[in-house]
Design an enzyme around this catalytic site. Structure first.
Site, PDB file in Angstrom:
ATOM      1  N   CYS A 461     -18.674  -9.522  -4.894  1.00  0.00           N
ATOM      2  CA  CYS A 461     -18.662  -8.055  -4.856  1.00  0.00           C
ATOM      3  C   CYS A 461     -17.300  -7.537  -5.310  1.00  0.00           C
ATOM      4  O   CYS A 461     -16.272  -7.939  -4.777  1.00  0.00           O
ATOM      5  CB  CYS A 461     -18.948  -7.589  -3.427  1.00  0.00           C
ATOM      6  SG  CYS A 461     -18.790  -5.807  -3.190  1.00  0.00           S
ATOM      7  N   TYR A 555       1.847  -0.415  -4.642  1.00  0.00           N
ATOM      8  CA  TYR A 555       1.291  -1.119  -3.475  1.00  0.00           C
ATOM      9  C   TYR A 555       1.592  -0.357  -2.192  1.00  0.00           C
ATOM     10  O   TYR A 555       0.699  -0.052  -1.390  1.00  0.00           O
ATOM     11  CB  TYR A 555       1.895  -2.521  -3.429  1.00  0.00           C
ATOM     12  CG  TYR A 555       1.338  -3.430  -2.357  1.00  0.00           C
ATOM     13  CD1 TYR A 555       0.068  -3.990  -2.488  1.00  0.00           C
ATOM     14  CD2 TYR A 555       2.099  -3.747  -1.237  1.00  0.00           C
ATOM     15  CE1 TYR A 555      -0.433  -4.844  -1.515  1.00  0.00           C
ATOM     16  CE2 TYR A 555       1.604  -4.598  -0.261  1.00  0.00           C
ATOM     17  CZ  TYR A 555       0.340  -5.149  -0.395  1.00  0.00           C
ATOM     18  OH  TYR A 555      -0.154  -5.982   0.554  1.00  0.00           O
TER      19      TYR A 555
END
Ligand code: ZN
Length: 658
Positions: A461, A555
């Site tokens: 996924c 990030y």
């Protein structure tokens, strides 16, 4: 039904009668139409010389807890034959007395308890005795004129034994019936509503008699009980998965512990559930009384709102218990073990994945038997008092109690993203070790085959694709029945760049994976978590939230946004009893993000060697994925049951965070 005897295989077991007993027992165990999940039992009588040089007559009887399909020589308990034969002459014997007597007559105290039918095996005067609960024979006997049909099939070469409680009463009944019997005139005993016994001094003949007896019943059914082939495959609607999770949540609360709920929408089950008279035929009783331990006497029928049906089932069970309780018994939990969902198939409920599968197998055989019996004069199970006696039989209760203490997450259903490596993989494995079933999502296709346990479902996924996320969550619900724990972990670590040098696509991608995908996952999971048992979400944040690192803007900003989202979710979902907590790992280097290259770059950035960088914390210790998984499991468990919106570092201590 065909004999599975293979001469080339059999010779390997011919060195002694016990090995031969192992061989033909396994042949029986291999066929689910003969015995299912620990059902049936076998024995062999031998002469042995004891330590004093005396010859003794012993009977090796299948030990409880062993399955015929996989039994080995140590699975048979050696008991002094004479003692068991004498026991059959007693007027009465309680179950506890019987177990004590059998154990005291064993020549190996380390062997398992012999089967509850040991006394019966002992009084049958042949070397080999085989006992099964063969579907076909039981199906024929579970009809209004079952006995006449059995007689029609087998003629006079069998003894028909009316139903009595298994164990001592059954042995005693047959002992009395056989007083004037010439055993050589019969090939088998048919136990009404229970099964078949065959016997012979030759192992192969005893086994093949069983096969012939069952084959005759199967041929009879083929001729007299034609069942229409099931209709087309079933296609579920997404909202039905929510119904499934609702039912599973309610049954868990009724049972007092979380359960796995398997939806079987095979054509056979769907067409059975769609029968206009399913409410009547499915609630007459089990195929054989021993199934009651797994399935309870009858399934729940989903008629209207699940809440009302689960409550009605509880009330029915309470009255069944009150009607049959002789006075001193304690009621078992009143939750159904299988459910008929009209037009949708069946649901089976287990304390874990394996038990739900066992019940699914039993119900598949039951459904087939009901339909065949209905194609004749009708399905007729034993009266409820007989079933109750077995359900509340002290020996059967003992079998269930043997399980020991349950693992922490038994019956819990978890979903972990980024599960193919590092923290996600460690969380997946630890949750499964602690008893949960886990849907393990990862963009890496290999996640499909990464885990060998059946309790872990690997689903490829891409979490940044909302449709793929939806498909994966739906697959989880379909497989296990609901959702209790989400560990939202998937993340990427983009190339280092200052804000001034930032490539727009790196910024975008970090936000998509490290922030937006988590929000989408939580949104998709929310309705299922609302029905979960002590539902918990664990967000994997980062040290970069409280202590950002220069050059890691894409990030740090995404993880800070993620943490803020978790705080909002804690505020908004508290009313649903869903708790959301964040852990901030740092310096965990056995993860996919930390390639050698990234590691070297970051170390250089701080002017440290890679080694020094790895233990660059206050406690001077390395933090591994397993350490993070241990904290995540704690956060999913009772230690954090009353905590939401918290942020916990797992970093060896960081002066900037403190
Ligand atoms: Zn039996």
């Amino acid at each position: 039904m065909k004999s599975l005897w293979k001469e080339a295989e059999a010779v390997k077991y011919q060195d002694n009668p016990i090995n031969m007993r192992v061989y033909t027992s396994r042949l029986i165990g291999q066929d689910p139409d003969l015995v299912l999940h620990g059902g049936g039992n076998t024995s062999v009588k031998v002469k042995e010389t004891n330590i004093f040089g005396e010859t003794e007559d012993l009977i090796y009887v299948k030990g409880s807890g062993w399955d015929l399909a996989t039994i080995e020589a140590p699975g048979f308990a050696p008991v002094k034959l004479k003692v068991l034969q004498q026991a059959a002459e007693l007027e009465a014997l309680t179950d506890t007395q019987m177990v004590k007597l059998q154990r005291s007559a064993m020549t190996d105290p380390g062997a398992p308890n012999p089967s509850v039918e040991a006394i019966l095996h002992a009084i049958i005067p042949f070397t080999y005795v085989d006992h099964t609960h063969a579907d076909a024979v039981v199906t024929v006997s579970n009809t209004p004129d079952g006995e006449a049909k059995i007689r029609e099939i087998y003629g006079d070469h069998i003894m028909i034994v009316p139903y009595v409680m298994p164990g001592f009463i059954l042995a005693k009944t047959i002992y009395e019936m056989a007083r004037n019997l010439d055993w050589s005139t019969i090939d088998a005993m048919i136990l009404m509503n229970h099964g078949v016994f065959t016997f012979h001094d030759d192992a192969r003949e005893s086994y093949e008699r069983m096969i012939r007896i069952v084959d005759q019943a199967e041929s009879y059914l083929q001729k007299h009980a034609t069942v229409a082939a099931p209709s087309n495959p079933f296609q579920e609607e997404p909202e039905e998965l929510l119904t499934l999770a609702t039912i599973r949540g309610m049954v868990s609360r009724q049972k007092g512990s979380p359960v796995i709920c398997r939806w079987n929408s095979d054509p056979e089950n769907v067409s059975f559930s769609a029968l206009p008279d399913v409410r009547s035929i499915a609630t007459r009783g089990p195929l054989t009384p021993d199934h009651v331990i797994r399935t309870k006497r009858i399934p729940m029928i989903l008629d209207g709102p699940p809440e009302a049906d689960v409550e009605a089932y509880r009330q029915d069970y309470q009255s069944y218990f009150d009607r049959n309780n002789p006075g001193e018994l304690t009621m078992l939990d009143p939750a159904p073990r299988w459910i008929i969902w009209p037009d949708h198939g069946t649901l089976t409920i287990g304390k874990n994945f394996a038990e739900a599968k066992i019940i699914d197998d039993i119900t598949a055989h039951t459904i087939k038997a009901i339909r065949q019996a209905e194609a004749m004069e009708g399905w007729q199970a034993l009266p409820e008092k007989d079933i109750f006696e077995v359900e509340y039989w002290e020996l059967e209760q003992a079998k269930l109690r043997k399980g020991g203490t349950a693992p922490e997450f038994q019956g819990k259903i978890a979903l972990v993203t980024g599960a193919a490596s590092g923290i996600g993989k460690a969380c997946t494995e630890m949750l499964a070790e602690k008893g949960a079933v886990v849907a393990a999502l990862d963009i890496d296709e290999r996640v499909k085959d990464l885990f060998s346990r059946k309790e872990i479902l690997g689903i490829p996924c891409d979490v940044s694709d909302k449709n793929q996320l939806e498909v994966a969550v739906h697959e989880t619900i379909r497989r296990f029945g609901g959702l209790d724990i989400v560990i939202s972990n998937a993340g990427i670590f983009p190339d280092s760049a200052t804000l001034g040098e930032m490539k727009p696509e790196n910024w975008e991608k970090s936000l998509a994976v490290n922030l937006t995908s988590h929000q989408q996952l939580l949104t998709i999971c929310h309705p299922y978590l609302q029905n979960g048992i002590d539902p918990a979400v664990i967000i994997v944040g980062s040290k970069n939230v409280p202590a950002p690192g220069p050059g890691a803007g894409a990030y740090s900003v995404a993880k800070a946004g993620l943490t803020q989202m978790a705080r909002l979710a804690a505020l908004e979902w508290g009313k649903d009893n869903i708790r959301i907590n964040v852990l901030h790992p740092n310096a965990v280097y056995d993860t996919a993000i930390w390639t050698d290259e990234v590691l070297e770059k970051r170390a250089a950035h701080y002017g440290l060697s890679v080694e020094a960088y790895k233990t660059n914390n206050l406690l001077k210790i390395e933090v591994s994925s397993k350490d993070v998984a241990a904290l995540a499991c704690s956060m999913a468990g009772p230690a954090f049951a009353k905590t939401t919106g918290a942020q916990i570092p797992v970093d060896g201590g960081n002066d900037r965070v403190i």
